[in-house]
Design a protein around this motif. Structure first.
Motif, PDB file in Angstrom:
ATOM      1  N   UNK A   8      60.929 -50.664  -7.131  1.00 23.29           N
ATOM      2  CA  UNK A   8      59.651 -50.703  -7.839  1.00 23.29           C
ATOM      3  C   UNK A   8      58.491 -50.743  -6.839  1.00 23.29           C
ATOM      4  N   UNK A   9      58.648 -51.545  -5.791  1.00 22.06           N
ATOM      5  CA  UNK A   9      57.589 -51.616  -4.782  1.00 22.06           C
ATOM      6  C   UNK A   9      57.355 -50.276  -4.088  1.00 22.06           C
ATOM      7  N   UNK A  10      58.456 -49.587  -3.778  1.00 24.11           N
ATOM      8  CA  UNK A  10      58.350 -48.263  -3.151  1.00 24.11           C
ATOM      9  C   UNK A  10      57.627 -47.283  -4.071  1.00 24.11           C
ATOM     10  N   UNK A  11      58.012 -47.360  -5.336  1.00 25.02           N
ATOM     11  CA  UNK A  11      57.432 -46.469  -6.335  1.00 25.02           C
ATOM     12  C   UNK A  11      55.932 -46.711  -6.480  1.00 25.02           C
ATOM     13  N   UNK A  12      55.537 -47.983  -6.509  1.00 25.13           N
ATOM     14  CA  UNK A  12      54.116 -48.329  -6.618  1.00 25.13           C
ATOM     15  C   UNK A  12      53.348 -47.759  -5.425  1.00 25.13           C
ATOM     16  N   UNK A  13      53.972 -47.861  -4.266  1.00 26.04           N
ATOM     17  CA  UNK A  13      53.376 -47.330  -3.042  1.00 26.04           C
ATOM     18  C   UNK A  13      53.149 -45.820  -3.173  1.00 26.04           C
ATOM     19  N   UNK A  14      54.162 -45.128  -3.671  1.00 29.39           N
ATOM     20  CA  UNK A  14      54.053 -43.670  -3.873  1.00 29.39           C
ATOM     21  C   UNK A  14      52.972 -43.319  -4.893  1.00 29.39           C
ATOM     22  N   UNK A  15      52.941 -44.078  -5.992  1.00 30.28           N
ATOM     23  CA  UNK A  15      51.957 -43.811  -7.039  1.00 30.28           C
ATOM     24  C   UNK A  15      50.541 -43.998  -6.504  1.00 30.28           C
ATOM     25  N   UNK A  16      50.340 -45.078  -5.753  1.00 32.40           N
ATOM     26  CA  UNK A  16      49.020 -45.333  -5.159  1.00 32.40           C
ATOM     27  C   UNK A  16      48.661 -44.216  -4.199  1.00 32.40           C
ATOM     28  N   UNK A  17      49.664 -43.750  -3.434  1.00 37.13           N
ATOM     29  CA  UNK A  17      49.463 -42.650  -2.498  1.00 37.13           C
ATOM     30  C   UNK A  17      48.999 -41.390  -3.205  1.00 37.13           C
ATOM     31  N   UNK A  18      49.403 -41.256  -4.469  1.00 40.31           N
ATOM     32  CA  UNK A  18      48.968 -40.107  -5.263  1.00 40.31           C
ATOM     33  C   UNK A  18      47.644 -40.376  -5.979  1.00 40.31           C
ATOM     34  N   UNK A  19      47.021 -41.458  -5.619  1.00 36.89           N
ATOM     35  CA  UNK A  19      45.712 -41.766  -6.188  1.00 36.89           C
ATOM     36  C   UNK A  19      45.760 -42.351  -7.590  1.00 36.89           C
ATOM     37  N   UNK A  20      46.927 -42.854  -7.960  1.00 38.72           N
ATOM     38  CA  UNK A  20      47.056 -43.386  -9.314  1.00 38.72           C
ATOM     39  C   UNK A  20      46.768 -44.884  -9.336  1.00 38.72           C
ATOM     40  N   UNK A  21      46.010 -45.280 -10.341  1.00 32.61           N
ATOM     41  CA  UNK A  21      45.711 -46.695 -10.485  1.00 32.61           C
ATOM     42  C   UNK A  21      46.881 -47.377 -11.203  1.00 32.61           C
ATOM     43  N   UNK A  22      47.366 -48.460 -10.629  1.00 31.75           N
ATOM     44  CA  UNK A  22      48.480 -49.173 -11.263  1.00 31.75           C
ATOM     45  C   UNK A  22      47.912 -50.287 -12.130  1.00 31.75           C
ATOM     46  N   UNK A  23      47.786 -50.007 -13.403  1.00 32.98           N
ATOM     47  CA  UNK A  23      47.312 -51.033 -14.332  1.00 32.98           C
ATOM     48  C   UNK A  23      48.486 -51.961 -14.663  1.00 32.98           C
ATOM     49  N   UNK A  24      48.203 -53.193 -15.107  1.00 34.02           N
ATOM     50  CA  UNK A  24      49.300 -54.095 -15.495  1.00 34.02           C
ATOM     51  C   UNK A  24      50.183 -53.484 -16.585  1.00 34.02           C
ATOM     52  N   UNK A  25      49.559 -52.708 -17.491  1.00 35.97           N
ATOM     53  CA  UNK A  25      50.326 -52.058 -18.562  1.00 35.97           C
ATOM     54  C   UNK A  25      51.330 -51.057 -17.977  1.00 35.97           C
ATOM     55  N   UNK A  26      50.812 -50.242 -17.074  1.00 34.84           N
ATOM     56  CA  UNK A  26      51.654 -49.232 -16.456  1.00 34.84           C
ATOM     57  C   UNK A  26      52.810 -49.871 -15.678  1.00 34.84           C
ATOM     58  N   UNK A  27      52.476 -50.929 -14.953  1.00 35.95           N
ATOM     59  CA  UNK A  27      53.484 -51.630 -14.163  1.00 35.95           C
ATOM     60  C   UNK A  27      54.569 -52.197 -15.086  1.00 35.95           C
ATOM     61  N   UNK A  28      54.136 -52.737 -16.209  1.00 34.07           N
ATOM     62  CA  UNK A  28      55.082 -53.295 -17.164  1.00 34.07           C
ATOM     63  C   UNK A  28      56.046 -52.221 -17.685  1.00 34.07           C
ATOM     64  N   UNK A  65      55.873 -42.291 -18.735  1.00 35.05           N
ATOM     65  CA  UNK A  65      57.219 -41.710 -18.719  1.00 35.05           C
ATOM     66  C   UNK A  65      57.207 -40.319 -18.091  1.00 35.05           C
ATOM     67  N   UNK A  66      56.231 -39.490 -18.475  1.00 36.59           N
ATOM     68  CA  UNK A  66      56.259 -38.124 -17.946  1.00 36.59           C
ATOM     69  C   UNK A  66      55.944 -38.122 -16.449  1.00 36.59           C
ATOM     70  N   UNK A  67      55.145 -39.087 -16.028  1.00 37.36           N
ATOM     71  CA  UNK A  67      54.870 -39.224 -14.599  1.00 37.36           C
ATOM     72  C   UNK A  67      56.139 -39.599 -13.826  1.00 37.36           C
ATOM     73  N   UNK A  68      56.873 -40.572 -14.337  1.00 41.00           N
ATOM     74  CA  UNK A  68      58.115 -40.999 -13.683  1.00 41.00           C
ATOM     75  C   UNK A  68      59.143 -39.872 -13.671  1.00 41.00           C
ATOM     76  N   UNK A  69      59.128 -39.078 -14.728  1.00 45.28           N
ATOM     77  CA  UNK A  69      60.032 -37.941 -14.810  1.00 45.28           C
ATOM     78  C   UNK A  69      59.690 -36.912 -13.739  1.00 45.28           C
ATOM     79  N   UNK A  70      58.391 -36.605 -13.635  1.00 47.22           N
ATOM     80  CA  UNK A  70      57.934 -35.642 -12.628  1.00 47.22           C
ATOM     81  C   UNK A  70      58.293 -36.091 -11.224  1.00 47.22           C
ATOM     82  N   UNK A  71      58.247 -37.400 -10.995  1.00 42.68           N
ATOM     83  CA  UNK A  71      58.525 -37.934  -9.669  1.00 42.68           C
ATOM     84  C   UNK A  71      60.021 -38.054  -9.408  1.00 42.68           C
ATOM     85  N   UNK A  72      60.815 -37.721 -10.409  1.00 40.85           N
ATOM     86  CA  UNK A  72      62.264 -37.772 -10.259  1.00 40.85           C
ATOM     87  C   UNK A  72      62.831 -39.181 -10.274  1.00 40.85           C
TER      88      UNK A  72
END
Ligand SMILES: [Zn+2]
Ligand SMILES: [Zn+2]
Length: 154
Positions: A8-28, A65-72
């Protein structure tokens, strides 16, 4: 720190790297999908995340979900008679057994004893014959789970 937390931590790092804001909802939502072995449907994910975020919209769940799918990070298992379910295990492609009565989806773990290598050989044959570069597969076995067998015999 266990594996899933690391993932999860790695994934958050990748998402942030893609300029995505990690809201508490999204993290949940991410934690619900990645930490679950039960191949959840969108509705089930929605119900779970609503316990912590009652105001969350279904659109946010779909988007994540579609974001996580795209990221494999997750894979989708489709059914003709119901919506998709999501596998967040991060495992390489693997066969599933699916109950056609209660729609339970289970992983076929540790296939070496019943022919995991056979699947690899089979895939290679398909590569050779079709000259496709096969990079994934889907294999679903449908039937009636032990629980439904008992319930329907009473
Ligand atoms: Zn069943
Ligand atoms: Zn699975």
């Amino acid at each position: 720190m266990d594996n899933s937390e690391q993932r999860i931590n790695k994934l958050i790092f990748r998402l942030r790297g893609n300029g995505l804001r990690i809201t508490p909802q999204r993290l949940s939502i991410i934690k619900i999908i990645l930490g679950n072995k039960n191949h959840l449907s969108v509705d089930e994910i929605f119900e779970k995340v609503k316990r912590n975020f009652p105001m969350i919209g279904l659109a946010t769940v779909y988007k994540t979900i579609s974001l996580l799918k795209e990221m494999g990070e997750i894979s989708e298992i489709n059914f003709h008679n119901q919506g998709a379910r999501y596998d967040g295990s991060g495992e390489p492609p693997h066969p599933h057994v699916i109950c056609s009565m209660c729609n339970t989806v289970e992983d076929l773990d540790n296939l070496t004893d019943i022919g995991g290598t056979y699947i690899d050989k089979f895939t290679k044959k398909i590569n050779d014959r079709t000259r496709y570069q096969i990079n994934t597969y889907r294999m679903d076995f449908f039937g009636i789970c032990p629980k439904c067998q008992i319930e329907n015999n009473q």
